[in-house]
Scaffold this active site. Structure first.
Site, PDB file in Angstrom:
ATOM      1  CG  HIS A 258      -1.653   1.287   1.419  1.00  0.00           C
ATOM      2  ND1 HIS A 258      -2.833   1.524   0.752  1.00  0.00           N
ATOM      3  CD2 HIS A 258      -1.393   2.412   2.139  1.00  0.00           C
ATOM      4  CE1 HIS A 258      -3.271   2.728   1.063  1.00  0.00           C
ATOM      5  NE2 HIS A 258      -2.421   3.293   1.895  1.00  0.00           N
TER       6      HIS A 258
ATOM      7  CG  ASP B 144     -12.390   3.677   5.541  1.00  0.00           C
ATOM      8  OD1 ASP B 144     -12.031   4.505   6.397  1.00  0.00           O
ATOM      9  OD2 ASP B 144     -11.998   3.705   4.366  1.00  0.00           O
TER      10      ASP B 144
ATOM     11  NE  ARG C 200     -11.142  10.207   9.605  1.00  0.00           N
ATOM     12  CZ  ARG C 200     -10.222   9.501   8.925  1.00  0.00           C
ATOM     13  NH1 ARG C 200     -10.564   8.374   8.331  1.00  0.00           N
ATOM     14  NH2 ARG C 200      -8.986   9.911   8.850  1.00  0.00           N
TER      15      ARG C 200
ATOM     16  CB  SER D 155      -9.230   5.171   7.438  1.00  0.00           C
ATOM     17  OG  SER D 155      -9.493   5.346   6.079  1.00  0.00           O
TER      18      SER D 155
ATOM     19  CE  LYS E 254      -9.281   2.517   3.032  1.00  0.00           C
ATOM     20  NZ  LYS E 254      -9.436   3.931   2.801  1.00  0.00           N
TER      21      LYS E 254
HETATM   22  N1  URA Z   1      -6.350   7.502   3.240  1.00  0.00           N
HETATM   23  C1  URA Z   1      -7.319   6.698   3.728  1.00  0.00           C
HETATM   24  O1  URA Z   1      -7.686   5.695   3.115  1.00  0.00           O
HETATM   25  N2  URA Z   1      -7.861   7.019   4.912  1.00  0.00           N
HETATM   26  C2  URA Z   1      -7.489   8.101   5.640  1.00  0.00           C
HETATM   27  O2  URA Z   1      -8.018   8.313   6.710  1.00  0.00           O
HETATM   28  C3  URA Z   1      -6.489   8.933   5.104  1.00  0.00           C
HETATM   29  C4  URA Z   1      -5.929   8.607   3.899  1.00  0.00           C
END
Ligand code: URA
Length: 433
Positions: A82, A161, A168, A183, A187
């Site tokens: 990632h 999320d 957010r 967050s 994933k």
């Molecule tokens: N990228 C994400 O997937 N989540 C966040 O909270 C910030 C950046």
């Protein structure tokens, strides 16, 4: 239990139980907890933080809020990477075939670009025929056959999320480390891989602008990944200048292919090899230096490039484009940006370079914009290079002439010059885990 009690508890800095966090996530996802109460909760987290145990429970609850990918058939071999997002970041296209050529199974989902950052799925779509939308069966069978499959994100991965991030975003609570960690990691956990390598970018083109913030995020994600049972590591890498020379979808694919062919060295190869080494070290139980030698060899002896071609073919793409990158369609208009200064480039703001590429049509300003896969730019000079007046700094590519002047303006605003040679930048700033 009521949401009011949970907001009050967090406001006073108390630790929520696992059941309380599950209640919160379930209620917010099914709509029984309204946005205004969840906003108040997020603000309380922003000020009071969360313990690692709470963050791990929040991560798991969000990961389990939708579909999860079951990669248990691949045992300990499944690998994911990632990136926290950058400019010119085509490392997945290089890391994935290296790792797969060394026995890992890289079965991953990637995203699309937005704003100044690119997305791997868009880049892959510049290869004719490459299918990014796969059924779960196709995803599993390609992963099994080739050891490598990269598709677009499933619509229902971590829906909690998705909803929370949108909230957010409009309530000034994005920049809370436990919320960012949960967050991103929710994933990754839902996507199923056992081994996770995180590339936390740091600098002008990155989400995290300082090394301190990048380190906090990296440490948080590694801790939570491990608590959730995944073998997680992170590198903090420099994103103060674009990675490599190409920015824009097909241009980046061509550069990645050149790295895999051993034709292109430099920062992009170094960062990609470092990321791949972390995964290979985990897979083979060896140290990072030994793993690095294997990864370098996989490029030098062509096995990583062969794996790349096999992967592209397995996903319906035309692998001839990898053998002969001249087949990629070229943008109609090429425009050279020439220096009006003499001196060293002391700073090249990566975010502005990404925005310049976006102005050329390579990126999206909003999620629904259609992008031009052949648009973008190729740098001839980067931070630290000496330029004379009239030297070409970059070539812009687009199919729409009216885009050039704005793109040039943004590009030029990214540059700073100095008479002194700037200090050389460290590429891999730190590693965690
Ligand atoms: N990228 C994400 O997937 N989540 C966040 O909270 C910030 C950046």
């Amino acid at each position: 239990m009521t949401i009011y009690d949970l907001i009050t508890k967090k406001k006073h800095g108390e630790e929520l139980s696992c059941d309380e966090i599950k209640y919160l996530v379930k209620g917010f996802t099914d709509g029984s907890i309204p946005d205004y109460q969840m906003s108040a909760f997020c603000m309380a987290v922003y000020f009071c933080g969360m313990t690692d145990r709470e963050t791990s429970d929040l991560t798991m609850a969000m990961a389990e809020s939708g579909d999860t990918v079951d990669l248990s058939a691949f045992g300990e071999l499944s690998c994911d990477k990632h990136s926290s997002g950058g400019v010119g970041d085509k490392t997945t296209l290089i890391v994935a075939p290296i790792v797969a050529s060394l026995g890992g199974i890289v079965a991953k989902m990637s995203g699309r670009g937005l704003g100044h950052t690119g997305g791997t799925v868009d880049k892959l779509e510049s290869i004719p025929g490459y299918k990014t939308e796969l059924t779960p069966d196709e995803f599993m069978s390609i992963s099994k056959k080739c050891g490598l499959c990269v598709c677009g994100q499933s619509g229902n991965l971590a829906p909690a999320d998705k909803k929370l991030y949108a909230l957010r975003d409009v309530t000034a609570t994005v920049d809370s480390i436990p919320l960012i960690v949960s967050s991103i990691m929710s994933k990754k956990i839902a996507a199923g891989s056992k081994n996770i390598m995180l590339d936390v970018k740091c600098g002008s083109g990155a989400f995290m602008k300082t090394v301190e913030d990048a380190k906090l995020l990296a440490e948080g994600m590694v801790t939570i990944g491990k608590m959730c049972g995944r073998n997680t590591k992170a590198l903090i890498t420099n994103m103060d200048v674009p990675l490599g020379f190409a920015v824009g979808n097909s241009l980046e694919v061509i550069e990645a292919i050149d790295v895999l062919k051993g034709k292109t060295k430099g920062d992009i190869r170094e960062v990609s090899v470092s990321l791949a080494s972390g995964l290979v070290a985990s897979l083979k139980g060896i140290d990072a230096d030994q793993a690095k030698l294997l990864c370098e060899k996989a490029i030098d002896d062509g096995t990583a490039f062969m794996k790349f071609k096999e992967w592209i073919s397995c996903q319906g793409g035309n692998a001839e484009y990898a053998d002969n990158t001249d087949l990629f369609p070229k943008a109609k208009i090429e425009y050279q940006i020439k220096s009006t200064h003499e001196g060293y480039i002391s700073h090249m703001d990566a975010e502005k370079i990404g925005l310049s590429s976006c102005e050329l049509g390579a990126g999206r300003k909003t999620k629904t914009d259609i992008i031009d896969l052949s648009a973008g730019l190729v740098l001839s000079k980067k931070t630290g290079d000496f330029v004379k007046s009239g030297d070409v700094i970059a070539t812009l590519y687009t199919n729409d002439e009216s885009r050039i002047s704005r793109a040039e303006e943004v590009f030029v605003s990214a540059l700073e010059f100095s008479e002194e040679m700037p200090e050389e930048m460290t590429l891999v700033i730190d590693n965690v885990g």
